[in-house]
Design a protein around this motif. Sequence first.
Motif, short mmCIF file in Angstrom:
data_model
loop_
_atom_site.label_atom_id
_atom_site.label_comp_id
_atom_site.label_asym_id
_atom_site.label_seq_id
_atom_site.Cartn_x
_atom_site.Cartn_y
_atom_site.Cartn_z
N GLY A 208 -6.05 4.77 3.81
CA GLY A 208 -7.46 4.96 4.16
C GLY A 208 -8.36 3.98 3.46
O GLY A 208 -9.33 3.48 4.04
N SER A 209 -8.05 3.66 2.18
CA SER A 209 -8.85 2.68 1.44
C SER A 209 -8.75 1.30 2.09
O SER A 209 -9.73 0.55 2.12
CB SER A 209 -8.38 2.61 -0.01
OG SER A 209 -8.54 3.85 -0.66
N LEU B 1 0.82 -1.20 0.00
CA LEU B 1 0.00 0.00 0.00
C LEU B 1 0.86 1.26 0.00
O LEU B 1 0.51 2.26 -0.63
CB LEU B 1 -0.93 0.00 1.22
CG LEU B 1 -2.01 -1.08 1.23
CD1 LEU B 1 -2.67 -1.15 2.59
CD2 LEU B 1 -3.05 -0.80 0.15
N THR B 2 2.00 1.20 0.67
CA THR B 2 2.87 2.37 0.73
C THR B 2 3.56 2.62 -0.60
O THR B 2 3.59 3.76 -1.09
CB THR B 2 3.92 2.19 1.84
OG1 THR B 2 3.26 1.98 3.10
CG2 THR B 2 4.82 3.42 1.94
N GLN C 3 -14.57 2.94 -1.06
CA GLN C 3 -15.62 3.95 -1.22
C GLN C 3 -15.36 5.18 -0.35
O GLN C 3 -15.97 6.22 -0.57
CB GLN C 3 -17.00 3.35 -0.92
CG GLN C 3 -17.22 2.99 0.54
CD GLN C 3 -16.78 1.58 0.86
OE1 GLN C 3 -15.94 1.01 0.15
NE2 GLN C 3 -17.32 0.99 1.91
N TRP C 4 -14.45 5.06 0.62
CA TRP C 4 -14.13 6.17 1.50
C TRP C 4 -12.82 6.86 1.11
O TRP C 4 -12.35 7.75 1.84
CB TRP C 4 -14.03 5.70 2.95
CG TRP C 4 -15.34 5.27 3.53
CD1 TRP C 4 -15.89 4.02 3.52
CD2 TRP C 4 -16.29 6.12 4.19
NE1 TRP C 4 -17.11 4.02 4.13
CE2 TRP C 4 -17.39 5.30 4.56
CE3 TRP C 4 -16.33 7.47 4.50
CZ2 TRP C 4 -18.49 5.80 5.22
CZ3 TRP C 4 -17.43 7.98 5.17
CH2 TRP C 4 -18.49 7.14 5.51
N LYS C 5 -12.25 6.49 -0.01
CA LYS C 5 -10.94 7.02 -0.39
C LYS C 5 -10.95 8.54 -0.52
O LYS C 5 -10.06 9.22 0.01
CB LYS C 5 -10.49 6.37 -1.71
CG LYS C 5 -9.14 6.87 -2.20
CD LYS C 5 -8.70 6.11 -3.44
CE LYS C 5 -9.58 6.42 -4.62
NZ LYS C 5 -9.07 5.81 -5.87
N ASP C 6 -11.94 9.08 -1.23
CA ASP C 6 -11.99 10.52 -1.43
C ASP C 6 -12.29 11.25 -0.12
O ASP C 6 -11.81 12.38 0.09
CB ASP C 6 -13.04 10.87 -2.48
CG ASP C 6 -12.70 10.28 -3.83
OD1 ASP C 6 -11.52 10.01 -4.08
OD2 ASP C 6 -13.63 10.08 -4.65
N VAL C 7 -13.06 10.63 0.75
CA VAL C 7 -13.35 11.24 2.05
C VAL C 7 -12.06 11.38 2.85
O VAL C 7 -11.80 12.41 3.49
CB VAL C 7 -14.38 10.40 2.83
CG1 VAL C 7 -14.62 10.98 4.23
CG2 VAL C 7 -15.69 10.32 2.05
N VAL C 8 -11.24 10.34 2.83
CA VAL C 8 -9.96 10.38 3.53
C VAL C 8 -9.11 11.54 3.02
O VAL C 8 -8.45 12.24 3.80
CB VAL C 8 -9.21 9.04 3.36
CG1 VAL C 8 -7.78 9.15 3.89
CG2 VAL C 8 -9.95 7.92 4.07
#
Length: 333
Positions: free
Chosen positions: A295-296, A13-14, A302-307
Amino acid sequence: MNVAFLFDNFAQLTITGLALGAIYALVALGYTMVYGVLQLINFAHSEVFMYGTFATAWVVVFVHGTTSVSQGLGSTLGLLALCVVVAMATSAGVALLVERLAYRPLIRRGSPKLVILISAIGASFSLSELMGLRDHIAGWFGLEVDLSDYVAQARNVYSSPVTIDPHTVFHFAGYGVKDVDILVISAALLMMFALDQFVRRTRLGRGIRAVAQDPESAALMGVNSTRVIRTTFLIGGLMAGAAATLYMLRIGTTRNDAGFLIGVKAFTAAVMGGIGNLRGALIGGLLLGVMENWGSAVFGTQWKDVVTFVLLVLILLVRPTGILGESLGKARA
């Protein structure tokens, strides 16, 4: 929440987040340079990036044809080099067109900044719709394009026929780091380093910083502000074109509104790092890409943009001017 998934795939992920963040950072440079010089946000910059993605895809089709194929990165380096050159030239040309038509006439007339901002938004929509109707426009010039239901066709996803089959170069914390990840990150870092040195050490770079700091005094010292503004748009377009090729290398698809979300993320990265600060754009882009991936993993895609925007708000609460918070005009050689 799935914290365990984050820890189990932390290295992957990093690394992939850094690759995504490097693309954000390259696009963010266009926003931060224009703001540093004009104190305006170039909302058409997302479309400058989008035209670069189409230029990349069209070069691949022209050279390789439309037959889908998957091949290694080493076999496509020559093609990628050609794509970078064409994409950078295309995006730079579009950026100069935006500056000439949407900015320069209003700046010469001393128009309020709000008027110039609205002009940039109009240029953004116009460029997006122009690409959305590309098949229909091609029919006007007698090109053989299937125009049945052209609106739907023109807005379909446009894919590159060549996809890269990534190969593992080395392992890091259990993750096999791919050659594509290394290429994207290293290319972005190299280009941003070159730009930073250009702005800090060359005569034209000093002129850019002078106009950013005090346009009136710079004019008295013989600095041509029109040339500086044009150069700023040109550099932003070149960086966006390079980012477009790297984006197509990783994603492989584009469409007429592909620049919108990338543009929003890149602008967020510029603000996060300190709008008007070149090194801040780099830090903001890399941080944003990594935090999006983390965050994903924890909250779901679905919360990626919120993060993204929660992170922006938290950083601005602590550092209202961004992480570095130094404007382009205050940079020291």
